[in-house]
Design an enzyme around this catalytic site. Structure first.
Site: not given
Ligand code: ADP
Length: 178
Positions: A16, A40
């Site tokens: 991640d 985003d």
């Protein structure tokens, strides 16, 4: 995995992007800089409202961020001190300068990093999610552009590629080791 180019380590991890312990993470943003889906959205959620506030100030002063360009904000609550926001191209079949614009997004992100004294930076696979850029071609552009940059600029100690999926990891691994 890690390869070395001069004084820079190019590393590859599956994970991640919001959790990376580096000076800066890169956000595959859109031109509005107002957040969105995919990575985003994850970055704005993890970093908190500070990042959006800084993006709003930037847009008020400079307007939207053109495709292929990059700008910097703080990292808010994330471990990374900075977020470098860049806009990759939307894939329209390859006849709209997509490859050049994707290379620009990597190059300009690295340039902004060096200008801000950043030593370690992590990239997601820009444009290959919602923007639909084919992963094989995008990964080759990512690796080639980064290799070319760090071959000429010694100040970065690590450039990390962070893939979400195992299949993307495998594609990057082949390119980095070839
Ligand atoms: P774009 O709009 O530029 O295509 P996306 O964020 O939709 O950007 O996708 C780019 C890549 O980032 C995709 O491979 C997607 O799976 C991956 N991705 C999405 N969320 C994360 C995350 N939290 N960490 C790392 N990679 C992510």
């Amino acid at each position: 995995m890690t390869i070395r180019i001069g004084s820079t380590a190019l590393t590859l991890v599956q994970g991640d992007i919001t959790q990376q312990e580096v000076d800066a993470i890169v956000n595959a943003a859109n031109s509005s800089l107002m957040g969105g889906g995919g990575g985003d959205g994850a970055i704005h959620r993890a970093g908190g409202p500070q990042i959006l506030e800084e993006c709003k100030v930037y847009v008020a002063q400079h307007g939207q961020l053109p495709t292929g360009e990059a700008m910097i904000t703080s990292g808010g609550r994330m471990k990374a001190k900075y977020v470098i926001h860049t806009v990759g191209p939307v894939w329209h079949g390859g006849g709209n300068r997509e490859e050049e614009l994707l290379s620009n997004a990597y190059h300009n992100s690295l340039k902004v990093a060096v200008e801000n004294g950043i030593k370690t930076i992590a990239f997601p696979s820009i444009s290959t999610g919602i923007y639909g850029f084919p992963i094989d071609r995008a990964a080759k552009i990512a690796v080639d552009t980064v290799k070319n940059f760090v071959g000429k600029n010694r100040s970065l100690t690590e450039v990390r590629f962070v893939t979400f999926s195992q299949s993307d990891y495998d594609i990057y691994q082949k390119l980095l080791t070839s």
